[in-house]
Design an enzyme around this catalytic site. Sequence first.
Site, PDB file in Angstrom:
ATOM      1  CG  ASP A  36      34.482   0.556  -8.778  1.00 49.83           C
ATOM      2  OD1 ASP A  36      33.322   1.018  -8.697  1.00 49.83           O
ATOM      3  OD2 ASP A  36      34.811  -0.554  -8.347  1.00 49.83           O
ATOM      4  CB  ALA A  37      38.152   4.291 -13.186  1.00 54.97           C
ATOM      5  CG  ASP A  40      38.684   5.055  -7.267  1.00 52.27           C
ATOM      6  OD1 ASP A  40      37.866   5.090  -6.326  1.00 52.27           O
ATOM      7  OD2 ASP A  40      39.219   4.016  -7.683  1.00 52.27           O
ATOM      8  CB  SER A  85       7.921   1.912  26.836  1.00 50.92           C
ATOM      9  OG  SER A  85       7.770   2.429  28.118  1.00 50.92           O
ATOM     10  CD  GLU A 119       0.877  -5.535  16.587  1.00 50.58           C
ATOM     11  OE1 GLU A 119       2.011  -5.083  16.844  1.00 50.58           O
ATOM     12  OE2 GLU A 119      -0.049  -4.846  16.146  1.00 50.58           O
ATOM     13  CE  LYS A 121       7.852  -5.500  24.685  1.00 51.34           C
ATOM     14  NZ  LYS A 121       9.235  -5.177  24.359  1.00 51.34           N
ATOM     15  CG  ASP A 123      14.496  -8.364  22.062  1.00 55.09           C
ATOM     16  OD1 ASP A 123      14.462  -7.168  22.392  1.00 55.09           O
ATOM     17  OD2 ASP A 123      15.144  -9.220  22.669  1.00 55.09           O
ATOM     18  CE1 TYR A 236       6.075  -0.497  17.225  1.00 54.08           C
ATOM     19  CE2 TYR A 236       7.348  -2.455  16.665  1.00 54.08           C
ATOM     20  CZ  TYR A 236       7.246  -1.232  17.311  1.00 54.08           C
ATOM     21  OH  TYR A 236       8.296  -0.754  18.022  1.00 54.08           O
ATOM     22  CE  LYS A 332       9.713  -7.158  28.117  1.00 55.92           C
ATOM     23  NZ  LYS A 332      10.988  -6.794  28.674  1.00 55.92           N
ATOM     24  CB  CYS A 426      45.952 -29.597  14.520  1.00 55.50           C
ATOM     25  SG  CYS A 426      44.311 -29.928  13.851  1.00 55.50           S
ATOM     26  CB  CYS A 429      45.957 -32.567  10.685  1.00 54.79           C
ATOM     27  SG  CYS A 429      46.615 -30.928  11.009  1.00 54.79           S
ATOM     28  CB  CYS A 444      45.212 -26.146  12.677  1.00 51.73           C
ATOM     29  SG  CYS A 444      45.846 -27.411  11.574  1.00 51.73           S
ATOM     30  CB  CYS A 449      44.122 -29.586   8.792  1.00 50.78           C
ATOM     31  SG  CYS A 449      43.086 -29.948  10.222  1.00 50.78           S
TER      32      CYS A 449
END
Length: 700
Positions: A36-37, A40, A85, A119, A121, A123, A236, A332, A426, A429, A444, A449
């Site tokens: 990471d250094a 950076d 479609s 198959e 369908k 979504d 598909y 459908k 709450c 509690c 709360c 609690c």
Amino acid sequence: MSEPIAFARDRIEALRDQIRAADHAYYVLDQPVLSDAEYDRLMAELSELEAAHPELRTPDSPTQRVSGAPSEKFARVVHREPMLSLGNVQTDGELDELDARVHRMLGLPPEEPVRYVVEPKLDGLAVELVYERGRFVQGSTRGDGVNGEDVTVNLRTVGRLGANRGVPERLAGSPPPRLEVRGEVLLQKHHFAAMNQVIARQGGEPFANPRNAAAGSLRQLDWRITANRPLSFIAYEALAPGGDAGRDPGRDRWKSHWQKLQELRDLGFETNPENRLCLGMGEVKAYRDRMADRRFELPYDTDGVVVKVDDLDWRRRLGAASKFPRWAAAFKYPPQEEATRVEKIWASVGRTGILTPVVEVKPVRISGALISRATLHNEDEMRRKDILEGDWVLIRRAGEVIPEVVKPLPERRTGAERPFVFPATCPVCGARVVREEGEKVYRCTGSACPAQLVGRLTHFAQRRAMDIDGLGDKLAALLVERGLVKEFADLYAVPFEEWQKAFSRPRKVDAKGQKPELPEKSAQNMVEALERSKKATLRRLLFALGIPQVGEATAATLARHFGDLERFFAASEEELIGVRDVGKETAREIRAWTAEPQNQRVVRRLLDAGVTAAPEEVAARGFFAGKTLVLTGSLARRSRDEAKAEIERRGGKVSGSVSRKTDLVVAGEDAGSKLKKAQELGVKVVGEEEFDRLLAEPGS
Ligand code: IVH
């Protein structure tokens, strides 16, 4: 161009390339190539150079993406073959008509049954992936069918979080020179639910259903957001166009759709295991009827069934009408929405103290389950939807899972309906409830609690966290009520008799009609599950602790960065900001949490109870766990190092030479002496395809 500018330009280009490669390694391959250094430092150098030479700044520079501000519009992709479609059919009569037309147009005798592939369908969001010489080169959304959006970089990350095989970068087997694969990008229902919870907790607007969530996740300008969403891809369709002088090798490559689906699998795509080959419309209808209930058990949303003529030559002869192909149609299922009455609204208290409005309704059957309550995300949603106690409402299951109030039916109001007012204290509690400036939720303020404790325990125990099988909210509530558990570590000290007692209460026959186990057996299972959970990994533990802002992805990043708990607890806010993907706000909250002596104690007690936090995700079960493998020859889909990482991630070891102790040899192209040795010693050998299959095995 002057010297310094030319120099700056080259350096900027080099830095951008290096950062992009590092991003790819980190986010897509999950194998960081820079610390990471170092990362950076490169970023800082790039920012400085760009500040000094604003004329060299470009919208696609990695420096421009950090803010998450839209930095580029999606480029347009023109689909070589339009993405059509499907025409809808709703009744048996319409299915029979389709079948009759197919017979008529092909001149088939009516009694000869046609082979159809059916198959679910899916979504989700339709996309097209283009492979050239087996490599993924471009991916786009369906768009209007002719013009799609270029989402190549985002698609490369699909499957990265292991939701399924995703979008393979390189194909196995022997793919055609150009291959266009079509399919659906989806979010599985449980991923959708988890993601929405996080979004709601952070005050964001949750997605209405998995399809919107998948589309919203894929169509991101910053692909790193996509990379952190557990998207799946299911293929598909495929086209293998091009070739010599416009000849279409796709014509000869596959004779039937079924065969095409098989090859898609072999090439490395996920296809739908629910797909079936049917002989005649009768079988198609039977499949549709079976799927009408079964679809609710599938991991993803389906809203119908797609029927396709199997024979590809026939398909070509049938062709397409203006918008839809004549060889396929979608059946459908009717939408699953039911009207019912709101009996009561109350506020439930979660693990972070957030009060969520729960709408109790007169039970109704939707999508195969009896629904008696639905939650609203917050007060704003309740007001926006204008839901009152006593209202008639429409209920559906978002993504066919989570019960959701769609809208009230105001025409059925009598005047007796009442708005729900959040309590000032709450309900569990009694502590004060507040809604802070800028917050969307009530909280709360009670530090002890019980409701929060129950929420924390179930979060801690869930499969994706400590994976304590059998510890759900009912059991957690019981433990808290009996005063047996006040914090996480107490779970490990609950005496056996108490578990037995807990499991002795009368319990219902479960959904599958199975009788509950005997209390002794359940108690024994619980003790074993607890024991297993002690061998945790750092990322799981960090997620389980419920640190504010630390979801699964952040927990993984933190675990990778710090490697052990001590370093994590010792990290200052500045150090935390230095962790990739951790913003200022998150760093502040994490630091506030780690600095709190009470939290330190909670973790210390867990360690004292025997919980470990291994730095690496080492699988304890599954095919590879504890096995020694040898890799030989060249693999087509991954480098040796990648294969090694895959094996090690699953708890296996990779050795350089074959011996009697070797469990398995994976042999790629041109495997030589090691393969021979394996054969001599009788060690099992598999090819890359089988290796792929083993890697994809659930739980491996
Ligand atoms: S085949 C012409 N198969 O449905 C063939 N489509 O209305 C078109 N869809 O945009 C694609 N599941 O998003 C096919 N198993 C499946 C499908 C499927 C869902 C969607 C797809 C397409 C829409 C067509």
